[in-house]
Motif scaffolding. Structure first.
Motif, PDB file in Angstrom:
ATOM      1  N   TYR A  58       0.828  -1.196   0.000  1.00  0.00           N
ATOM      2  CA  TYR A  58       0.000   0.000   0.000  1.00  0.00           C
ATOM      3  C   TYR A  58       0.870   1.256   0.000  1.00  0.00           C
ATOM      4  CZ  TYR A  58      -3.322  -3.377   2.023  1.00  0.00           C
ATOM      5  OH  TYR A  58      -4.113  -4.482   2.276  1.00  0.00           O
ATOM      6  N   ILE A  59       0.373   2.286  -0.647  1.00  0.00           N
ATOM      7  CA  ILE A  59       0.883   3.638  -0.415  1.00  0.00           C
ATOM      8  C   ILE A  59       0.231   4.105   0.881  1.00  0.00           C
ATOM      9  CG2 ILE A  59       1.064   5.984  -1.305  1.00  0.00           C
ATOM     10  CD1 ILE A  59       0.454   4.773  -4.114  1.00  0.00           C
ATOM     11  N   GLU A  60       1.039   4.532   1.835  1.00  0.00           N
ATOM     12  CA  GLU A  60       0.511   4.811   3.173  1.00  0.00           C
ATOM     13  C   GLU A  60       0.494   6.309   3.478  1.00  0.00           C
ATOM     14  OE1 GLU A  60       1.428   3.206   7.685  1.00  0.00           O
ATOM     15  OE2 GLU A  60       2.996   4.241   6.553  1.00  0.00           O
ATOM     16  N   TYR A  61      -0.624   6.734   4.062  1.00  0.00           N
ATOM     17  CA  TYR A  61      -0.767   8.114   4.533  1.00  0.00           C
ATOM     18  C   TYR A  61      -1.038   8.108   6.039  1.00  0.00           C
ATOM     19  CZ  TYR A  61      -0.885   9.376  -0.364  1.00  0.00           C
ATOM     20  OH  TYR A  61      -0.551   9.544  -1.684  1.00  0.00           O
ATOM     21  N   GLY A  62      -0.697   9.227   6.673  1.00  0.00           N
ATOM     22  CA  GLY A  62      -0.900   9.300   8.127  1.00  0.00           C
ATOM     23  C   GLY A  62      -0.017   8.341   8.887  1.00  0.00           C
ATOM     24  N   SER A  63       1.134   8.039   8.342  1.00  0.00           N
ATOM     25  CA  SER A  63       2.017   6.982   8.859  1.00  0.00           C
ATOM     26  C   SER A  63       2.243   7.109  10.362  1.00  0.00           C
ATOM     27  CB  SER A  63       3.363   7.051   8.143  1.00  0.00           C
ATOM     28  OG  SER A  63       3.189   7.224   6.750  1.00  0.00           O
ATOM     29  N   GLY A  64       1.956   6.013  11.087  1.00  0.00           N
ATOM     30  CA  GLY A  64       2.177   6.012  12.526  1.00  0.00           C
ATOM     31  C   GLY A  64       1.423   7.116  13.230  1.00  0.00           C
ATOM     32  N   VAL A 107      -2.497  12.658   5.251  1.00  0.00           N
ATOM     33  CA  VAL A 107      -1.285  13.252   5.813  1.00  0.00           C
ATOM     34  C   VAL A 107      -0.070  12.623   5.136  1.00  0.00           C
ATOM     35  CG1 VAL A 107       0.084  13.583   7.898  1.00  0.00           C
ATOM     36  CG2 VAL A 107      -2.413  13.738   8.006  1.00  0.00           C
ATOM     37  N   VAL A 108       0.744  13.453   4.514  1.00  0.00           N
ATOM     38  CA  VAL A 108       1.856  12.962   3.698  1.00  0.00           C
ATOM     39  C   VAL A 108       3.115  12.740   4.539  1.00  0.00           C
ATOM     40  CG1 VAL A 108       1.010  14.075   1.607  1.00  0.00           C
ATOM     41  CG2 VAL A 108       2.576  15.323   3.114  1.00  0.00           C
ATOM     42  N   SER A 109       4.000  11.895   4.013  1.00  0.00           N
ATOM     43  CA  SER A 109       5.372  11.798   4.513  1.00  0.00           C
ATOM     44  C   SER A 109       6.294  12.249   3.395  1.00  0.00           C
ATOM     45  CB  SER A 109       5.714  10.363   4.926  1.00  0.00           C
ATOM     46  OG  SER A 109       5.926   9.543   3.784  1.00  0.00           O
ATOM     47  N   SER A 110       7.508  12.640   3.747  1.00  0.00           N
ATOM     48  CA  SER A 110       8.432  13.139   2.725  1.00  0.00           C
ATOM     49  C   SER A 110       8.953  12.029   1.832  1.00  0.00           C
ATOM     50  CB  SER A 110       9.609  13.863   3.388  1.00  0.00           C
ATOM     51  OG  SER A 110      10.410  12.972   4.134  1.00  0.00           O
ATOM     52  N   ALA A 111       8.666  10.766   2.176  1.00  0.00           N
ATOM     53  CA  ALA A 111       9.129   9.648   1.358  1.00  0.00           C
ATOM     54  C   ALA A 111       8.263   9.435   0.123  1.00  0.00           C
ATOM     55  CB  ALA A 111       9.151   8.369   2.194  1.00  0.00           C
ATOM     56  N   LEU A 112       7.088  10.032   0.085  1.00  0.00           N
ATOM     57  CA  LEU A 112       6.247   9.940  -1.107  1.00  0.00           C
ATOM     58  C   LEU A 112       6.938  10.613  -2.288  1.00  0.00           C
ATOM     59  CD1 LEU A 112       2.954  10.973   0.676  1.00  0.00           C
ATOM     60  CD2 LEU A 112       3.231   8.782  -0.507  1.00  0.00           C
ATOM     61  N   ILE A 154      12.652  19.523   4.825  1.00  0.00           N
ATOM     62  CA  ILE A 154      11.563  18.551   4.856  1.00  0.00           C
ATOM     63  C   ILE A 154      10.193  19.219   4.979  1.00  0.00           C
ATOM     64  CG2 ILE A 154      10.554  16.619   6.137  1.00  0.00           C
ATOM     65  CD1 ILE A 154      13.026  15.870   4.504  1.00  0.00           C
ATOM     66  N   THR A 155      10.093  20.244   5.828  1.00  0.00           N
ATOM     67  CA  THR A 155       8.789  20.888   5.993  1.00  0.00           C
ATOM     68  C   THR A 155       8.282  21.432   4.664  1.00  0.00           C
ATOM     69  OG1 THR A 155       9.317  21.481   8.277  1.00  0.00           O
ATOM     70  CG2 THR A 155       7.495  22.639   7.248  1.00  0.00           C
ATOM     71  N   ALA A 156       9.167  22.064   3.896  1.00  0.00           N
ATOM     72  CA  ALA A 156       8.766  22.586   2.586  1.00  0.00           C
ATOM     73  C   ALA A 156       8.358  21.450   1.657  1.00  0.00           C
ATOM     74  CB  ALA A 156       9.907  23.391   1.971  1.00  0.00           C
ATOM     75  N   ARG A 157       9.059  20.329   1.721  1.00  0.00           N
ATOM     76  CA  ARG A 157       8.708  19.191   0.869  1.00  0.00           C
ATOM     77  C   ARG A 157       7.334  18.638   1.240  1.00  0.00           C
ATOM     78  NH1 ARG A 157       9.933  15.510  -2.713  1.00  0.00           N
ATOM     79  NH2 ARG A 157       9.447  13.317  -2.366  1.00  0.00           N
ATOM     80  N   LEU A 158       7.044  18.551   2.538  1.00  0.00           N
ATOM     81  CA  LEU A 158       5.728  18.070   2.960  1.00  0.00           C
ATOM     82  C   LEU A 158       4.626  18.962   2.401  1.00  0.00           C
ATOM     83  CD1 LEU A 158       6.458  17.209   6.720  1.00  0.00           C
ATOM     84  CD2 LEU A 158       6.212  15.591   4.821  1.00  0.00           C
ATOM     85  N   HIS A 159       4.852  20.254   2.408  1.00  0.00           N
ATOM     86  CA  HIS A 159       3.847  21.169   1.865  1.00  0.00           C
ATOM     87  C   HIS A 159       3.698  21.000   0.351  1.00  0.00           C
ATOM     88  CE1 HIS A 159       4.228  23.164   5.796  1.00  0.00           C
ATOM     89  NE2 HIS A 159       3.026  23.631   5.540  1.00  0.00           N
ATOM     90  N   ARG A 170       0.673  10.041  12.107  1.00  0.00           N
ATOM     91  CA  ARG A 170       1.409  11.272  11.769  1.00  0.00           C
ATOM     92  C   ARG A 170       2.832  11.304  12.329  1.00  0.00           C
ATOM     93  NH1 ARG A 170      -3.850  13.204  12.846  1.00  0.00           N
ATOM     94  NH2 ARG A 170      -4.759  14.553  11.220  1.00  0.00           N
ATOM     95  N   SER A 171       3.303  10.219  12.919  1.00  0.00           N
ATOM     96  CA  SER A 171       4.620  10.274  13.557  1.00  0.00           C
ATOM     97  C   SER A 171       5.765  10.008  12.589  1.00  0.00           C
ATOM     98  CB  SER A 171       4.687   9.282  14.726  1.00  0.00           C
ATOM     99  OG  SER A 171       4.653   7.947  14.261  1.00  0.00           O
ATOM    100  N   VAL A 172       5.528   9.256  11.529  1.00  0.00           N
ATOM    101  CA  VAL A 172       6.617   8.856  10.633  1.00  0.00           C
ATOM    102  C   VAL A 172       6.637   9.807   9.434  1.00  0.00           C
ATOM    103  CG1 VAL A 172       7.681   6.927   9.409  1.00  0.00           C
ATOM    104  CG2 VAL A 172       6.272   6.488  11.415  1.00  0.00           C
ATOM    105  N   SER A 173       7.094  11.013   9.660  1.00  0.00           N
ATOM    106  CA  SER A 173       6.998  12.035   8.617  1.00  0.00           C
ATOM    107  C   SER A 173       8.108  11.939   7.579  1.00  0.00           C
ATOM    108  CB  SER A 173       7.008  13.431   9.242  1.00  0.00           C
ATOM    109  OG  SER A 173       8.202  13.654   9.964  1.00  0.00           O
ATOM    110  N   LEU A 174       9.176  11.206   7.870  1.00  0.00           N
ATOM    111  CA  LEU A 174      10.270  11.033   6.905  1.00  0.00           C
ATOM    112  C   LEU A 174      10.144   9.734   6.122  1.00  0.00           C
ATOM    113  CD1 LEU A 174      13.344  12.090   9.113  1.00  0.00           C
ATOM    114  CD2 LEU A 174      12.046  13.499   7.504  1.00  0.00           C
ATOM    115  N   GLY A 175       9.167   8.915   6.438  1.00  0.00           N
ATOM    116  CA  GLY A 175       9.042   7.606   5.824  1.00  0.00           C
ATOM    117  C   GLY A 175       9.660   6.534   6.706  1.00  0.00           C
TER     118      GLY A 175
END
Length: 442
Positions: free
Chosen positions: A60-66, A392-397, A321-326, A68-73
């Motif tokens: 699966y492509i995962e959103y809201g990982s953990g 909710v995205v992670s930067s690994a997407l 990373i914050t800019a990438r998430l946006h 919202r805790s796993v923001s880097l993948g």
């Protein structure tokens, strides 16, 4: 993965084992199988980057990982390397490790609006410690929490205000007041109704809506005028809004703030930070006030979790990373909105929130929130290989993941349109609807 039929026999068996041994079948209610369509709650085998695999072998492509805790993948190389380096050096000692001061220095350099910090393992301990500290500092017992924000702590002072209040004495909740987000006049009226009683105002500085102009600054002024402590719960906004949290983005400094989730990229670490004069009440250098039992946890300063936190902060700062998430969130939000509009459900599948923290609403034919339509939507996403309790995205997407997600959303919206035309989503549910976390009966 077949986009029409998804069968999870091994996950179903694993869910049965989970429920037999663990109350609720998970260690976090928001991860419970009641949050997913019947028989479509995948049990995860492993994850890498923005993808997870269930025990049935589906990816699966995962959103809201953990949550919202796993923001880097998942298994981010810089974080894993830092953790692995510390694991070989021991994780817990009878005295503080040098890693503790290094982690504190790194955190306070990242969040310069705070003067001291203390680490713990979960957000609830940090927010409850903030409330305790505010009560001690003000000599007041009543806590005012923002009624529009869904969660602050597993402890009695908050859970007693939810429908799951069994086991919590009413004397605890009698000490809780509430105020609505974005409404300074209502907050001032609440403070006037309890003169010299409110120890603190606690809220998330932002959620799915941006703070109205001047709102946070106005709260700061109200807290000062009424002599109460202003607490920002930055569990979600920390790092996702800016590296220095919402307080860094909006330029309003709380007395205390709490961080977690993104801080450890899945490793257990949280933080209580704030003004030196308040934080020292839980220390050893203030001899003028009664001591506050602030935070004292056996595992609060595990070296590998603190190493993870430092690696996360370094990665955020060095890689933007914050800019990438946006950027990723903006691409996803635009794609989902276009897909929903094209399928005639633009008013019913609604994407909300800051680009780095997107959620979605599923509305029925009367434009009212619907758990049935949420069930339909989740079923179609899962069948298409998208695990998304939120967006909710992670930067690994990457762009390919986003484009694939939008394609699956379009397919889901086509079925959504059929259900709306029939004014009954039941034929597309194949079982019970998903349920809200906070409810009185199971």
């Amino acid at each position: 993965m077949d986009t029409e039929v998804l069968d999870l026999p091994l996950s179903r068996t694993a869910n049965e084992r989970l429920h037999a041994l663990i109350p609720g079948g998970a260690h976090t209610y928001a991860k419970g199988d009641d949050q997913y369509p019947e028989n479509l709650a995948p049990v995860i085998s492993h994850g890498s980057g923005a993808h997870v695999w269930d025990v049935d072998g589906n990816r699966y492509i995962e959103y809201g990982s953990g949550l919202r805790s796993v923001s880097l993948g998942h298994a981010h190389p810089r974080v894993i390397e830092a953790v692995r380096r510390e694991l070989g050096r021991g994780s817990n000692f009878v005295r503080p490790s040098i890693v503790e001061v290094e982690a504190a220095e790194r955190f306070l350099a990242t969040v310069p609006t705070a003067e001291m910090v203390k680490f713990a393992k979960n957000g609830s301990d940090a927010t409850s410690a903030a409330v305790r500290l505010a009560r001690a500092a003000t000599g007041r017992t009543r806590v005012a929490l923002c009624s529009d924000h869904p969660f602050f702590s597993v402890d009695d002072w908050f859970i007693g205000t939810t429908p799951m209040s069994a086991g919590i004495p009413s004397t605890t909740t009698e000490l809780i007041a509430s105020f609505p987000y974005g409404d300074l006049a209502a907050t001032e009226e609440m403070l006037a109704r309890h003169p010299d009683e409110i120890a603190c105002l606690i809220l998330e500085p932002a959620t799915h809506t941006e703070p109205p102009p001047g709102y946070l600054a106005g709260l700061r002024q109200l807290a000062d005028r009424h002599g109460c402590v202003l607490i920002f719960d930055e569990m979600i906004t920390g790092f996702r809004w800016s590296e220095a949290g919402a307080q860094g983005l909006y330029g309003v400094v709380p007395d205390l703030s709490t961080f977690g989730k993104a801080l450890g990229n899945g490793f257990a670490v949280s933080a209580l930070a704030g003004r030196r004069d308040l934080m020292e009440r839980g220390g050893l250098r203030d001899s003028t006030s009664d001591r506050v039992f602030l935070l004292s946890t056996t595992h609060g300063a595990e070296t590998h979790s603190l190493a993870a936190a430092m690696a996360v902060q370094t990665t955020y700062m060095e890689e933007g990373i914050t800019a990438r998430l946006h950027t990723l969130g903006e691409r996803l939000a635009a794609g989902v909105r276009d897909a929903a509009e094209a399928m005639g459900v633009g008013d019913h599948v609604v994407v909300r929130g800051r680009a780095s923290n997107l959620v979605f609403a599923t509305l029925d034919e009367n434009l009212q929130p619907s758990q049935q339509y949420r069930t339909l939507f989740l079923r179609r996403l899962l069948a298409g290989g998208v695990l998304a309790p939120s967006f909710v995205v992670s930067s690994a997407l990457d762009d390919e993941d986003i484009d694939r997600t939008v394609d699956v959303v379009a397919q889901a919206c086509a079925v959504y349109r059929k259900a709306l035309d029939a004014a009954d989503p039941t034929p597309w549910l194949a079982g019970r609807a998903v349920k809200p976390v906070f409810r009185r009966l199971a």
